[in-house]
Scaffold this motif. Structure first.
Motif, PDB file in Angstrom:
ATOM      1  N   ILE A 316       0.836  -1.207   0.000  1.00 44.14           N
ATOM      2  CA  ILE A 316       0.000   0.000   0.000  1.00 44.14           C
ATOM      3  C   ILE A 316       0.870   1.256   0.000  1.00 44.14           C
ATOM      4  CG2 ILE A 316      -1.546   1.354   1.479  1.00 44.14           C
ATOM      5  CD1 ILE A 316      -2.830  -1.358   2.296  1.00 44.14           C
ATOM      6  N   SER A 317       1.948   1.216   0.786  1.00 38.57           N
ATOM      7  CA  SER A 317       2.796   2.406   0.953  1.00 38.57           C
ATOM      8  C   SER A 317       3.595   2.745  -0.296  1.00 38.57           C
ATOM      9  CB  SER A 317       3.751   2.202   2.129  1.00 38.57           C
ATOM     10  OG  SER A 317       3.033   1.977   3.325  1.00 38.57           O
ATOM     11  N   LEU A 318       3.776   1.788  -1.198  1.00 41.82           N
ATOM     12  CA  LEU A 318       4.506   2.073  -2.437  1.00 41.82           C
ATOM     13  C   LEU A 318       3.854   3.199  -3.231  1.00 41.82           C
ATOM     14  CD1 LEU A 318       5.391  -1.549  -3.621  1.00 41.82           C
ATOM     15  CD2 LEU A 318       7.003   0.220  -2.897  1.00 41.82           C
ATOM     16  N   ALA A 319       2.545   3.358  -3.078  1.00 45.91           N
ATOM     17  CA  ALA A 319       1.842   4.429  -3.795  1.00 45.91           C
ATOM     18  C   ALA A 319       2.265   5.807  -3.306  1.00 45.91           C
ATOM     19  CB  ALA A 319       0.337   4.265  -3.639  1.00 45.91           C
ATOM     20  N   GLY A 320       2.925   5.858  -2.149  1.00 48.67           N
ATOM     21  CA  GLY A 320       3.405   7.144  -1.653  1.00 48.67           C
ATOM     22  C   GLY A 320       4.480   7.757  -2.533  1.00 48.67           C
ATOM     23  N   ILE A 321       5.255   6.914  -3.241  1.00 55.32           N
ATOM     24  CA  ILE A 321       6.341   7.435  -4.088  1.00 55.32           C
ATOM     25  C   ILE A 321       5.793   8.255  -5.257  1.00 55.32           C
ATOM     26  CG2 ILE A 321       8.278   6.787  -5.566  1.00 55.32           C
ATOM     27  CD1 ILE A 321       8.809   4.450  -3.699  1.00 55.32           C
ATOM     28  N   PRO A 322       4.879   7.720  -6.089  1.00 53.72           N
ATOM     29  CA  PRO A 322       4.292   8.594  -7.111  1.00 53.72           C
ATOM     30  C   PRO A 322       3.494   9.732  -6.506  1.00 53.72           C
ATOM     31  CG  PRO A 322       3.155   6.476  -7.052  1.00 53.72           C
ATOM     32  CD  PRO A 322       4.390   6.331  -6.222  1.00 53.72           C
ATOM     33  N   GLY A 323       2.994   9.557  -5.272  1.00 49.94           N
ATOM     34  CA  GLY A 323       2.253  10.628  -4.611  1.00 49.94           C
ATOM     35  C   GLY A 323       3.112  11.852  -4.358  1.00 49.94           C
ATOM     36  N   PHE A 324       4.268  11.653  -3.723  1.00 50.45           N
ATOM     37  CA  PHE A 324       5.107  12.822  -3.442  1.00 50.45           C
ATOM     38  C   PHE A 324       5.722  13.379  -4.716  1.00 50.45           C
ATOM     39  CE2 PHE A 324       8.940  10.039  -3.153  1.00 50.45           C
ATOM     40  CZ  PHE A 324       9.886  10.855  -3.742  1.00 50.45           C
ATOM     41  N   MET A 325       6.018  12.519  -5.706  1.00 48.41           N
ATOM     42  CA  MET A 325       6.572  13.009  -6.967  1.00 48.41           C
ATOM     43  C   MET A 325       5.551  13.860  -7.723  1.00 48.41           C
ATOM     44  SD  MET A 325       8.649   9.602  -8.245  1.00 48.41           S
ATOM     45  CE  MET A 325       9.176  10.364  -9.776  1.00 48.41           C
ATOM     46  N   THR A 326       4.305  13.422  -7.721  1.00 45.49           N
ATOM     47  CA  THR A 326       3.246  14.175  -8.396  1.00 45.49           C
ATOM     48  C   THR A 326       3.070  15.548  -7.778  1.00 45.49           C
ATOM     49  OG1 THR A 326       2.059  12.163  -9.015  1.00 45.49           O
ATOM     50  CG2 THR A 326       0.789  14.204  -8.962  1.00 45.49           C
ATOM     51  N   PHE A 327       3.022  15.599  -6.468  1.00 46.43           N
ATOM     52  CA  PHE A 327       2.766  16.886  -5.812  1.00 46.43           C
ATOM     53  C   PHE A 327       4.015  17.748  -5.721  1.00 46.43           C
ATOM     54  CE2 PHE A 327      -1.100  14.675  -4.791  1.00 46.43           C
ATOM     55  CZ  PHE A 327      -2.051  15.693  -4.903  1.00 46.43           C
ATOM     56  N   ALA A 328       5.210  17.148  -5.790  1.00 48.85           N
ATOM     57  CA  ALA A 328       6.429  17.953  -5.898  1.00 48.85           C
ATOM     58  C   ALA A 328       6.416  18.738  -7.207  1.00 48.85           C
ATOM     59  CB  ALA A 328       7.664  17.062  -5.829  1.00 48.85           C
ATOM     60  N   TRP A 329       5.844  18.152  -8.246  1.00 52.04           N
ATOM     61  CA  TRP A 329       5.691  18.860  -9.520  1.00 52.04           C
ATOM     62  C   TRP A 329       4.504  19.822  -9.472  1.00 52.04           C
ATOM     63  CZ3 TRP A 329       1.350  18.384 -12.745  1.00 52.04           C
ATOM     64  CH2 TRP A 329       1.441  19.091 -13.960  1.00 52.04           C
ATOM     65  N   LEU A 330       3.396  19.382  -8.857  1.00 56.51           N
ATOM     66  CA  LEU A 330       2.164  20.153  -8.895  1.00 56.51           C
ATOM     67  C   LEU A 330       2.262  21.459  -8.107  1.00 56.51           C
ATOM     68  CD1 LEU A 330      -0.573  19.738 -10.259  1.00 56.51           C
ATOM     69  CD2 LEU A 330      -1.431  18.764  -8.113  1.00 56.51           C
ATOM     70  N   ILE A 331       3.020  21.472  -7.009  1.00 60.72           N
ATOM     71  CA  ILE A 331       3.094  22.705  -6.223  1.00 60.72           C
ATOM     72  C   ILE A 331       3.796  23.825  -6.978  1.00 60.72           C
ATOM     73  CG2 ILE A 331       2.957  21.585  -3.975  1.00 60.72           C
ATOM     74  CD1 ILE A 331       5.964  21.853  -3.732  1.00 60.72           C
ATOM     75  N   GLU A 332       4.660  23.480  -7.940  1.00 61.06           N
ATOM     76  CA  GLU A 332       5.284  24.507  -8.768  1.00 61.06           C
ATOM     77  C   GLU A 332       4.430  24.832  -9.990  1.00 61.06           C
ATOM     78  OE1 GLU A 332       7.500  26.213  -7.686  1.00 61.06           O
ATOM     79  OE2 GLU A 332       8.999  25.091  -6.555  1.00 61.06           O
ATOM     80  N   ALA A 333       3.738  23.836 -10.519  1.00 61.44           N
ATOM     81  CA  ALA A 333       2.917  24.057 -11.714  1.00 61.44           C
ATOM     82  C   ALA A 333       1.582  24.709 -11.378  1.00 61.44           C
ATOM     83  CB  ALA A 333       2.674  22.723 -12.423  1.00 61.44           C
ATOM     84  N   TRP A 334       1.026  24.385 -10.231  1.00 63.10           N
ATOM     85  CA  TRP A 334      -0.322  24.833  -9.878  1.00 63.10           C
ATOM     86  C   TRP A 334      -0.333  25.772  -8.689  1.00 63.10           C
ATOM     87  CZ3 TRP A 334      -4.733  21.262  -7.708  1.00 63.10           C
ATOM     88  CH2 TRP A 334      -5.969  21.890  -7.892  1.00 63.10           C
ATOM     89  N   GLY A 335       0.554  25.526  -7.715  1.00 64.60           N
ATOM     90  CA  GLY A 335       0.609  26.379  -6.533  1.00 64.60           C
ATOM     91  C   GLY A 335       0.500  25.585  -5.250  1.00 64.60           C
ATOM     92  N   ARG A 336       0.976  26.205  -4.140  1.00 69.85           N
ATOM     93  CA  ARG A 336       0.973  25.533  -2.840  1.00 69.85           C
ATOM     94  C   ARG A 336      -0.442  25.339  -2.304  1.00 69.85           C
ATOM     95  NH1 ARG A 336       5.886  26.334  -5.070  1.00 69.85           N
ATOM     96  NH2 ARG A 336       7.491  27.040  -3.616  1.00 69.85           N
ATOM     97  N   LYS A 337      -1.229  26.401  -2.311  1.00 71.37           N
ATOM     98  CA  LYS A 337      -2.543  26.362  -1.672  1.00 71.37           C
ATOM     99  C   LYS A 337      -3.485  25.345  -2.320  1.00 71.37           C
ATOM    100  CE  LYS A 337      -6.383  29.363  -0.290  1.00 71.37           C
ATOM    101  NZ  LYS A 337      -6.847  30.776  -0.190  1.00 71.37           N
ATOM    102  N   PRO A 338      -3.732  25.404  -3.637  1.00 72.33           N
ATOM    103  CA  PRO A 338      -4.647  24.411  -4.225  1.00 72.33           C
ATOM    104  C   PRO A 338      -4.130  22.986  -4.118  1.00 72.33           C
ATOM    105  CG  PRO A 338      -3.576  25.707  -5.945  1.00 72.33           C
ATOM    106  CD  PRO A 338      -3.261  26.370  -4.640  1.00 72.33           C
ATOM    107  N   SER A 339      -2.816  22.813  -4.223  1.00 70.93           N
ATOM    108  CA  SER A 339      -2.246  21.465  -4.098  1.00 70.93           C
ATOM    109  C   SER A 339      -2.479  20.903  -2.697  1.00 70.93           C
ATOM    110  CB  SER A 339      -0.749  21.492  -4.399  1.00 70.93           C
ATOM    111  OG  SER A 339      -0.496  21.909  -5.721  1.00 70.93           O
ATOM    112  N   CYS A 340      -2.318  21.759  -1.690  1.00 74.21           N
ATOM    113  CA  CYS A 340      -2.517  21.329  -0.310  1.00 74.21           C
ATOM    114  C   CYS A 340      -3.963  20.907  -0.080  1.00 74.21           C
ATOM    115  CB  CYS A 340      -2.120  22.464   0.638  1.00 74.21           C
ATOM    116  SG  CYS A 340      -2.064  21.976   2.375  1.00 74.21           S
ATOM    117  N   VAL A 341      -4.901  21.721  -0.558  1.00 72.26           N
ATOM    118  CA  VAL A 341      -6.321  21.398  -0.393  1.00 72.26           C
ATOM    119  C   VAL A 341      -6.656  20.079  -1.084  1.00 72.26           C
ATOM    120  CG1 VAL A 341      -8.676  22.130  -0.943  1.00 72.26           C
ATOM    121  CG2 VAL A 341      -7.014  23.802  -0.089  1.00 72.26           C
TER     122      VAL A 341
END
Length: 464
Positions: A316-341
């Motif tokens: 189950i925890s293996l899904a955490g790797i694409p999770g943090f990679m996706t949001f590491a990209w998304l916070i720069e592409a989309w922004g901190r606030k919407p990504s956090c929500v």
């Protein structure tokens, strides 16, 4: 030719301006790698309890409530460590406090392996947690203060990405080592990396932004000059870009050097930010640790044998790797606030669904699918949380702000597993995960209504 004093140089071309114009090279990445290595081993130590709690519970004949208290014990230490280290790092510098954290972490892990009863094991987990609590706010402050704004969010998020990797490594290590050396041997083995990390951390420079804010202008200039020389060498001797001014930077003499305190977090425009980030940390960590600390033990209580519960939790925890990679990209592409929500709402939805699957003895494939989606958003949440927090405060109070936010979060971490241990007998697994989902929704509401956007802006520009 005009000769400038160090103060005049700092005012004309301040630390922020000189650092922000530097290209990202292998030198900055090497600093990141050293901090990330420590983060990885800390995460292994923290995550190991998820996988060995069931075995410890059996050996010491613990009730669900007692096991919950044991699972929470390291967070008591993290609460104190985060709060104290943040203030000390803003007063005396990032580097010395960063080094001291290793001592508490290593000794605490070693002593856990020799605990003769659950009381002493709790005491040693508190000591270990104190060291880890010191680590996290300082590490994120150093990375955020050295990496340029255009890369800052991604790298701080990637730093937190070592948490799911550490969690997975903890699970794999437990799967293979628990039958051989037991949970005590695992804790003893985990104390060894502390020595290695203590040595390699000496290569990390003091934060020049902190030196400048503390009025140590000559020292700040010397550190930046060394960083510039390393970057220039990494570029093959090419000339560095010209220095461009960074807006909203007060002269060093106007700053409250060495006066970091909790009161600064509640003055001026920072009160709203502090209320938001404390609410976010408290409810996000209450939900996260209230659930993940129990993942392995809950599967065992549902009838899965120890090795299978560990295997399913790792899967189950293996899904955490694409999770943090996706949001590491998304916070720069989309922004901190919407990504956090988004991470919080996703965490809430799939925590609820996983709880229903686990509580109703759904097919294993269904359990793993909902659990993987839950972990995807969980670790995405961590990436955003650690990238966002240090950006909300000025250099003079950055470690203090990050430290107290982390400390409030650790209070949630402390309560989460204990509350889960109380709720479990009364409401079952479904009730535990519904409670976690509600916590994530409260955190999402706080960010949605009170959060500010910091994407792509120099740290000095978002100061108020």
């Amino acid at each position: 030719m005009e000769m400038l004093s160090p103060d005049a140089v700092a005012i004309r071309h301040g630390v922020a301006a000189r650092l922000e114009r530097l290209p990202l090279t292998r030198y900055q990445r090497s600093i990141f790698a050293v901090i990330a290595t420590a983060w990885l081993f800390d995460s292994i130590d923290l995550g190991i309890m998820t996988f060995v709690l069931g075995s410890i519970k059996t050996e010491f004949h613990l009730s669900a409530a007692q096991a919950g208290l044991l699972g929470s014990s390291s967070f008591l230490g993290m609460l104190a460590g985060a709060a104290i280290a943040g203030v000390l790092a803003d007063r005396y510098g990032r580097k010395p406090v960063f080094q001291v954290s290793m001592i508490f972490w290593g000794i605490g892990s070693l002593l856990c392996g020799f605990a003769q009863d659950v009381t002493w094991l709790m005491v040693f987990r508190v000591l270990l947690g104190f060291g880890m609590g010191m680590e996290f706010p300082i590490g994120q402050s150093i990375v955020s203060e050295i990496v340029p704004a255009k890369n800052r969010g991604r790298y701080v998020a990637m730093l937190e990405g070592f948490f799911p990797i550490g969690f997975i490594v903890a699970g794999i290590a437990t799967y293979f080592l628990l039958p051989v050396i037991g949970w005590r041997g695992i804790f003893i083995a985990l104390s060894v990396p502390a020595v290695f990390v203590f040595v390699v951390r000496r290569a990390v420079p003091e934060s020049p932004r902190w030196l400048e804010s503390a009025g140590r202008i000559v020292d700040a200039d010397a550190v930046v000059a060394r960083i510039e020389a390393h970057v220039k060498a990494a570029l093959g001797g090419a000339e560095l870009p010209a220095v461009a001014p960074v807006t909203n930077v007060a002269p060093p003499s106007h700053r409250a050097a060495g006066k970091a305190s909790i009161a600064q977090l509640w003055t001026g425009g920072y009160a709203r930010r502090t209320f938001m980030i404390w609410t976010l940390w408290f409810f996000a960590l209450l939900g996260y640790y209230g659930l993940t600390t129990w993942l392995g033990a809950l599967l065992q209580s549902a009838g899965y044998e120890v090795t299978k519960s560990v295997f399913y939790t790792v899967l189950i925890s293996l899904a955490g790797i694409p999770g943090f990679m996706t949001f590491a990209w998304l916070i720069e592409a989309w922004g901190r606030k919407p990504s956090c929500v988004l991470t919080l709402i996703g965490s809430a939805a799939f925590a609820y669904l996983y709880g229903q699957a686990a509580g109703s003895h759904a097919p294993v494939a269904h359990l793993i699918a909902t659990g993987a989606c839950m972990q995807f958003f969980f670790f995405g949440m961590w990436s955003v949380l650690y990238a966002y927090t240090p950006e909300l405060y000025p250099t003079r109070a950055r470690a203090t702000g990050s430290g107290f936010a982390s400390a409030i979060g650790r209070l949630g971490s402390l309560l989460g597993p204990s509350i889960a241990g109380i709720v479990l007998p009364a409401m079952g697994q479904g009730g535990v995960f519904t409670l976690g989902a509600a916590s994530f929704l409260v955190a999402a509401l706080a960010v949605l209504t009170l959060g500010v956007e910091t994407r792509g802006r120099a740290l000095e520009e978002v100061s108020v």
